[in-house]
Design a protein around this motif. Structure first.
Motif, mmCIF file in Angstrom:
data_model
loop_
_atom_site.group_PDB
_atom_site.id
_atom_site.type_symbol
_atom_site.label_atom_id
_atom_site.label_comp_id
_atom_site.label_asym_id
_atom_site.label_seq_id
_atom_site.Cartn_x
_atom_site.Cartn_y
_atom_site.Cartn_z
ATOM 1 N N GLY A 44 0.970 -1.234 -0.292
ATOM 2 C CA GLY A 44 -0.016 -0.089 0.097
ATOM 3 C C GLY A 44 0.818 1.359 -0.029
ATOM 4 N N LEU A 45 0.022 2.310 -0.396
ATOM 5 C CA LEU A 45 1.222 3.881 -0.508
ATOM 6 C C LEU A 45 1.138 4.424 0.765
ATOM 7 C CD1 LEU A 45 2.713 5.883 -2.546
ATOM 8 C CD2 LEU A 45 0.208 6.921 -2.395
ATOM 9 N N ALA A 46 2.341 4.614 1.361
ATOM 10 C CA ALA A 46 2.806 4.847 2.489
ATOM 11 C C ALA A 46 3.560 6.184 1.704
ATOM 12 C CB ALA A 46 4.021 4.165 2.857
ATOM 13 N N ALA A 47 4.476 6.811 0.869
ATOM 14 C CA ALA A 47 4.358 8.170 0.952
ATOM 15 C C ALA A 47 4.802 8.672 -1.257
ATOM 16 C CB ALA A 47 5.649 8.164 1.326
ATOM 17 N N SER A 48 4.664 9.214 -1.226
ATOM 18 C CA SER A 48 5.605 9.395 -2.631
ATOM 19 C C SER A 48 6.198 11.082 -3.292
ATOM 20 C CB SER A 48 3.770 9.192 -3.959
ATOM 21 O OG SER A 48 3.347 10.485 -3.483
ATOM 22 N N ASN A 49 6.825 10.821 -4.358
ATOM 23 C CA ASN A 49 7.700 12.424 -4.346
ATOM 24 C C ASN A 49 6.871 12.966 -5.059
ATOM 25 O OD1 ASN A 49 9.012 11.043 -6.626
ATOM 26 N ND2 ASN A 49 10.942 11.760 -5.392
ATOM 27 N N ARG A 50 7.400 14.392 -5.368
ATOM 28 C CA ARG A 50 6.462 14.933 -6.732
ATOM 29 C C ARG A 50 7.400 14.634 -7.702
ATOM 30 N NH1 ARG A 50 9.184 19.146 -9.404
ATOM 31 N NH2 ARG A 50 11.142 18.458 -8.975
ATOM 32 N N LEU A 55 3.878 12.111 -12.696
ATOM 33 C CA LEU A 55 4.203 10.749 -13.307
ATOM 34 C C LEU A 55 3.213 9.782 -13.614
ATOM 35 C CD1 LEU A 55 6.577 9.473 -15.775
ATOM 36 C CD2 LEU A 55 7.218 8.481 -13.221
ATOM 37 N N LEU A 56 3.246 9.628 -12.473
ATOM 38 C CA LEU A 56 1.914 8.561 -11.736
ATOM 39 C C LEU A 56 0.012 9.196 -11.657
ATOM 40 C CD1 LEU A 56 3.825 6.137 -10.349
ATOM 41 C CD2 LEU A 56 3.253 6.097 -12.314
ATOM 42 N N GLY A 57 0.211 10.443 -11.223
ATOM 43 C CA GLY A 57 -1.046 11.052 -11.135
ATOM 44 C C GLY A 57 -1.267 10.657 -9.741
ATOM 45 N N PRO A 58 -2.143 11.548 -9.096
ATOM 46 C CA PRO A 58 -2.108 11.623 -7.533
ATOM 47 C C PRO A 58 -3.019 9.855 -7.414
ATOM 48 C CG PRO A 58 -4.427 12.751 -8.892
ATOM 49 C CD PRO A 58 -3.432 12.789 -9.631
ATOM 50 N N LYS A 59 -3.267 9.218 -7.864
ATOM 51 C CA LYS A 59 -3.711 7.610 -7.603
ATOM 52 C C LYS A 59 -3.111 6.727 -6.468
ATOM 53 C CE LYS A 59 -5.901 6.483 -11.378
ATOM 54 N NZ LYS A 59 -5.961 5.454 -12.500
ATOM 55 N N PRO A 60 -3.464 6.402 -5.823
ATOM 56 C CA PRO A 60 -2.499 6.293 -4.795
ATOM 57 C C PRO A 60 -2.438 4.779 -5.077
ATOM 58 C CG PRO A 60 -4.592 6.583 -3.543
ATOM 59 C CD PRO A 60 -4.632 7.238 -4.846
ATOM 60 N N GLY A 61 -3.806 3.851 -5.723
ATOM 61 C CA GLY A 61 -2.603 2.697 -6.213
ATOM 62 C C GLY A 61 -1.973 2.698 -7.994
ATOM 63 N N ALA A 62 -1.587 3.731 -8.333
ATOM 64 C CA ALA A 62 -1.009 3.722 -9.344
ATOM 65 C C ALA A 62 0.550 2.897 -9.184
ATOM 66 C CB ALA A 62 -0.585 5.056 -9.726
ATOM 67 N N VAL A 63 1.033 2.863 -8.083
ATOM 68 C CA VAL A 63 2.404 2.774 -8.300
ATOM 69 C C VAL A 63 1.611 0.721 -7.765
ATOM 70 C CG1 VAL A 63 4.541 1.906 -7.145
ATOM 71 C CG2 VAL A 63 3.685 4.494 -7.327
ATOM 72 N N ARG A 64 1.127 0.526 -6.922
ATOM 73 C CA ARG A 64 0.617 -0.998 -6.934
ATOM 74 C C ARG A 64 0.397 -1.923 -7.929
ATOM 75 N NH1 ARG A 64 -1.381 -4.210 -2.604
ATOM 76 N NH2 ARG A 64 -2.933 -5.634 -3.550
ATOM 77 N N SER A 65 -0.357 -0.662 -9.019
ATOM 78 C CA SER A 65 -0.512 -1.562 -9.854
ATOM 79 C C SER A 65 0.274 -1.780 -11.161
ATOM 80 C CB SER A 65 -2.653 -1.068 -10.364
ATOM 81 O OG SER A 65 -2.213 0.701 -10.863
ATOM 82 N N LEU A 120 13.833 1.152 9.705
ATOM 83 C CA LEU A 120 13.683 2.423 8.002
ATOM 84 C C LEU A 120 12.258 2.492 8.038
ATOM 85 C CD1 LEU A 120 16.603 1.343 5.313
ATOM 86 C CD2 LEU A 120 16.029 2.913 7.378
ATOM 87 N N ILE A 121 11.073 1.870 8.295
ATOM 88 C CA ILE A 121 9.778 2.114 8.460
ATOM 89 C C ILE A 121 8.617 1.138 9.232
ATOM 90 C CG2 ILE A 121 9.435 0.938 6.046
ATOM 91 C CD1 ILE A 121 7.482 2.316 5.121
ATOM 92 N N GLU A 122 8.233 1.603 9.844
ATOM 93 C CA GLU A 122 7.711 0.328 10.913
ATOM 94 C C GLU A 122 6.957 -0.488 10.100
ATOM 95 O OE1 GLU A 122 5.115 3.169 12.839
ATOM 96 O OE2 GLU A 122 3.790 1.213 13.881
ATOM 97 N N GLY A 123 6.971 -1.873 10.366
ATOM 98 C CA GLY A 123 6.569 -3.361 10.106
ATOM 99 C C GLY A 123 6.593 -3.678 8.449
ATOM 100 N N GLY A 124 8.460 -2.884 8.536
ATOM 101 C CA GLY A 124 8.966 -3.013 6.645
ATOM 102 C C GLY A 124 8.293 -2.885 5.588
ATOM 103 N N GLY A 125 8.903 -2.365 4.888
ATOM 104 C CA GLY A 125 7.987 -2.027 3.554
ATOM 105 C C GLY A 125 9.126 -1.415 1.633
ATOM 106 N N PHE A 126 8.250 -1.110 0.948
ATOM 107 C CA PHE A 126 9.636 -1.514 0.282
ATOM 108 C C PHE A 126 9.541 0.476 -0.904
ATOM 109 C CE2 PHE A 126 7.127 -4.712 0.217
ATOM 110 C CZ PHE A 126 8.056 -6.285 0.088
#
Ligand code: ADP
Length: 388
Positions: A44-50, A55-65, A120-126
């Motif tokens: 799930g999306l935790a943070a994204s930069n400018r 590039l991917l638009g504001p949709k939170p699921g964009a990177v995931r998909s 680096l991130i609570e619970g681990g992440g990517f």
């Protein structure tokens, strides 16, 4: 400004100097040139930069998909399963890389997904990062295309040589006198010449460009030079039922130059005229010596030999004319196999002689390629060397 995102770095590694800089990591993350996205352990999306948002638009699921698409473009549930499995693999391996193309813009990116441990991130992440490689990919594609064309251009004459030799050998073994031996050997010879010609153009273009090839200057009889070049393309012109006309000004004084280079310039220009002109067309080559008052005021070389190769082919559009002499530029000739090396070589060879090459053409009314060679040749250039 010493909060969780800013930190003062002091000498951390031995022997390396670090100044006392307060670094704003949040700012660095957001203003980075490459898109970056932090995902939680489930993807799930935790943070994204400018850049990622751009590039991917504001949709939170964009990177995931985007990541899921790499593994299963099918139903969502399958994609979810595939994604979870992939994330487990990345966690085990540390990171994964792949390339993707954004369909709307056709931009190509190299992506990397790295596992972020719990420190680096609570619970681990990517951490997902991407770097644009569109330009590099285009270069790579055109390089590959060029290699394919070169291989094709060398392979066709090579297989001609092979089949001529096979036939000659069989005829010799079987004492068969019915085969047209001379014609077969001529095919082999012509094909070998074509290969040699292309290889020399490539090598000499590179050497002239790097100033590693000097001219071997000798006196040249213009009429003989033109005759030799015409002889090389006569066979191809005859096969295309084209008329080849020669008009060399009589009693020309000898020209100075590198005979081999200039012969190949003429063969390239004549070869193009034959190649790009329809069957039954006309090709005319003229050679003159110009010593007009215009020339006298234009530069220190009062006299110039001028060669013109005119054809009744399709002509060349002005936007194409501008780029014609660039290496690997192939104009609109998509139907004809070509490499875009010949004219670039001609320009380098003519300019090494202190001359100029250009084209005059109106689409639909044929083309005239012209080049000049000054008389005498300029002595003080990196190319000049007196030949034997
Ligand atoms: P190649 O013929 O292998 O492509 P060149 O550098 O000799 O390489 O030519 C570059 C391009 O210039 C060709 O692909 C073709 O589009 C155009 N061209 C060259 N000569 C002619 C001509 N006589 N008539 C029409 N187009 C030409």
């Amino acid at each position: 400004m010493a909060d969780a995102e800013s930190e003062t770095i002091q000498d951390q590694s031995e022997g390396e100097h670090h100044s006392n800089l307060a670094i704003n990591y949040r700012g660095l993350f957001h203003l980075g040139n490459d898109p970056m996205v932090v995902l939680d352990a489930e993807g799930g999306l935790a943070a994204s930069n400018r850049m990622a948002q751009e590039l991917l638009g504001p949709k939170p699921g964009a990177v995931r998909s985007l990541i899921a698409e790499q593994f299963s473009p099918k139903a969502d549930s399958v994609a979810d399963e595939a994604l979870s499995e992939f994330l487990r693999d990345v966690q085990e391996m540390g990171s994964a890389r792949w390339q993707f193309r954004l369909p709307e813009t056709n931009r190509v990116f190299g992506a990397r997904l790295s596992y972020l441990p719990v420190e680096l991130i609570e619970g681990g992440g990517f951490l997902w990062t991407a770097h644009e490689v569109t330009e590099w990919t285009h270069l790579e594609e055109s390089r590959q295309e060029l290699v394919n064309m070169l291989v094709h251009d060398l392979r066709v004459p090579l297989s001609n040589i092979q089949s001529s030799l096979d036939l000659v050998l069989t005829a010799w073994r079987e004492r068969d006198v019915t085969l047209p031996m001379e014609q077969l050997l001529q095919i082999g010879q012509r094909s070998a010449q074509r290969m040699e010609h292309l290889i020399s153009d490539i090598l000499d273009s590179a050497r002239l460009q790097a100033h590693e090839r000097t001219l071997t200057v000798t006196p040249i009889d213009v009429a003989t030079l033109v005759e030799e070049a015409v002889e090389i393309v006569t066979g191809s012109a005859q096969r295309r039922r084209q008329k080849l006309q020669v008009a060399v000004e009589p009693d020309l004084p000898p020209m100075e130059g590198d005979l081999e280079l200039l012969r190949r310039v003429l063969v390239n220009l004549l070869g193009n005229a034959v190649k790009y002109t329809d069957e039954g067309g006309e090709i005319t080559i003229t050679a003159t010596l110009n010593t007009t008052a215009d020339d006298l005021s234009a530069d220190e070389y009062a006299a110039k030999f001028q060669f013109s190769i005119h054809d009744t082919g399709p002509g060349i559009a002005p936007r194409v004319q501008e780029r014609l002499f660039q290496l690997f530029y192939r104009g609109d000739s998509t139907k004809i196999k070509s490499t875009g090396i010949g004219l670039a070589f001609c320009k380098l060879a003519v300019e090494a002689h202190g001359g100029r090459i250009w084209v005059e053409s109106t689409p639909g009314s044929g083309s005239t390629f012209r080049f000049t060679i000054p008389r005498p040749l300029p002595r003080h250039t990196p190319y000049y060397q007196e030949g034997g």
